[in-house]
Design an enzyme around this catalytic site. Structure first.
Site, PDB file in Angstrom:
ATOM      1  CG  ASP A 182      -2.073   0.986   1.093  1.00 19.80           C
ATOM      2  OD1 ASP A 182      -3.085   0.679   0.447  1.00 19.80           O
ATOM      3  OD2 ASP A 182      -1.925   2.108   1.633  1.00 19.80           O
ATOM      4  CE1 TYR A 312      -5.339   7.508  -0.035  1.00 15.53           C
ATOM      5  CE2 TYR A 312      -4.642   7.572   2.260  1.00 15.53           C
ATOM      6  CZ  TYR A 312      -5.005   6.852   1.139  1.00 15.53           C
ATOM      7  OH  TYR A 312      -5.013   5.474   1.184  1.00 15.53           O
ATOM      8  CG  HIS A 362      -4.279  -3.920  -0.486  1.00 18.08           C
ATOM      9  ND1 HIS A 362      -3.554  -3.530  -1.585  1.00 18.08           N
ATOM     10  CD2 HIS A 362      -4.254  -2.863   0.371  1.00 18.08           C
ATOM     11  CE1 HIS A 362      -3.115  -2.297  -1.419  1.00 18.08           C
ATOM     12  NE2 HIS A 362      -3.526  -1.867  -0.230  1.00 18.08           N
TER      13      HIS A 362
END
Length: 384
Positions: A182, A312, A362
């Site tokens: 990630d 982010y 993931h």
């Protein structure tokens, strides 16, 4: 405490009982939203599912058990670039072990690594070859968990990578590997570029690089690779809402997540539903339920929903930007649901190892720790 101090301080997780009582009280008094009948997960997390999980979190899950398990790993904090950095530092009993810094992502944490640290640091005790041993350093990303919150703007991925280089230097490691998934699959290659004279290899799970839109880049792809790119396109169209919100309005989102543990639970569990092995229907079919709740609890108990989302916002300026090519030896492990394409990875990286798996997803350190450990060992075996 001086913000420029290089001191490394021992750390233990000690959540006050009052905070656990408050969590239980808030969960019990949750104001649940309405939902449409018969829509399943298509609009998001179903109310009935989350009610059951929240009830289990409140009545059965035991934070103290997992707090003790986390505290069984040596933990420390230090200050890098003005920011508190928390990290696990588990040294191998093997004297020739290779230092390895492993980096989580969002919505993960150091909790992801609980089942791989033992096999990585002490393969002899886990049926492996002691020559494959690592000293494991697992930091919490600034703004996440016990490294949070961040106190100033500017903590983008490149700054995290620079902080990791400083951390490894401060620990006295001149030669080491980097691994991540990630966010970690971006930070780890960045670390390789920043500290190429120290990083012997970079291993990621997931993907290494993204398509640029050049048709030549997509020529000659296998059916499996075409399916992965189609999955990535679906993710961008239907599953990227969380990233758009966190990259534009993390502060506004934070009011709900900081005040409602049910909201925090839904925000994270949705990603465990969507990103774990697609062969499983529910997230707890792919990941141990208590381990998943420990991960959620870390976000809640440290109050880092907002500061983790800010990563982010800080990173959006670099989205889609071409990476500088790295010649550091790189390895990729691709699990079901991930978007790894070798031709794209090789565009900007010196890929010397590529592995594809039929199970996992993931969060492989939580889903299939055995497979991830085997692949990390195999990649670094030729680089020691």
């Amino acid at each position: 405490m001086e913000t420029n101090s290089t001191e490394i301080r021992p750390f233990r997780i000690q959540i006050p009982q009052a905070e656990l009582d408050d969590l239980s009280d808030r969960l019990e008094r949750t104001r649940w939203p309405d939902e449409l009948p018969g829509v399943g997960w298509t609009y998001g997390v179903p109310v009935s599912y989350l009610q059951g999980l929240a009830y289990y979190w409140r009545t059965t899950y035991d934070w103290r058990t997992y707090e003790a398990k986390l505290n069984a790993f040596p933990q420390f904090t230090t200050t890098v670039d003005g920011q508190n950095i928390h990290f696990l530092h588990v040294r191998s009993p093997e004297p020739d072990a290779l230092p390895l810094i492993i980096t989580h992502g969002w919505p993960g944490s150091i909790v992801e690594f609980m089942d791989i640290i033992g096999p990585l640091t002490d393969p002899r005790a886990h049926g492996g070859d002691p020559a494959d041993a690592f000293h494991v350093i697992a930091p919490s990303i600034p703004g996440f968990g016990f490294s949070g919150p961040t106190r100033e703007a500017g903590w983008d991925l490149a700054r995290v990578a620079r902080a990791w280089a400083e951390l490894m230097s401060r620990l006295g490691y001149e030669r080491y590997g980097a691994q991540g998934g990630d966010t970690g699959s971006v930070v780890s290659p960045m670390l390789g570029g920043i500290a190429s004279e120290h990083v012997v290899g970079v291993h990621v799970n997931g993907s290494l690089g993204f398509p640029t839109g050049d048709p030549a880049e997509l020529a000659g792809l296998s059916e499996a690779e075409q399916a992965r790119l189609a999955g990535m396109q679906r993710q961008m169209e239907d599953g990227a809402g969380y990233a758009i919100i966190q990259s534009t309005r993390p502060q506004t989102l934070g009011f709900g997540l900081a005040d409602s543990p049910a909201g925090q639970l839904a925000w994270i569990v949705e990603k465990f539903k969507e990103w774990t092995d697609p062969a499983f229907e529910l997230p707890e079919d792919a990941v141990d339920r208590d381990l998943m709740l420990t991960n959620v609890s870390v976000y809640w108990l440290t109050g880092t929903a907002t500061s983790s989302a800010r990563l982010y916002w800080e990173g959006r300026a670099s989205w889609g930007q071409k990476a500088k090519r790295s010649e550091v030896p790189s390895g990729v492990a691709v699990f079901p649901g991930d978007f790894g394409v070798r031709a794209i990875a090789e565009r900007d990286n010196n890929v010397v190892h590529w592995a594809e798996f039929e199970r996992g997803g993931h969060f492989p350190a939580m889903e299939v720790p055995d497979l991830l450990v085997v692949d990390v060992r195999a990649f670094f075996r030729g680089l020691r």
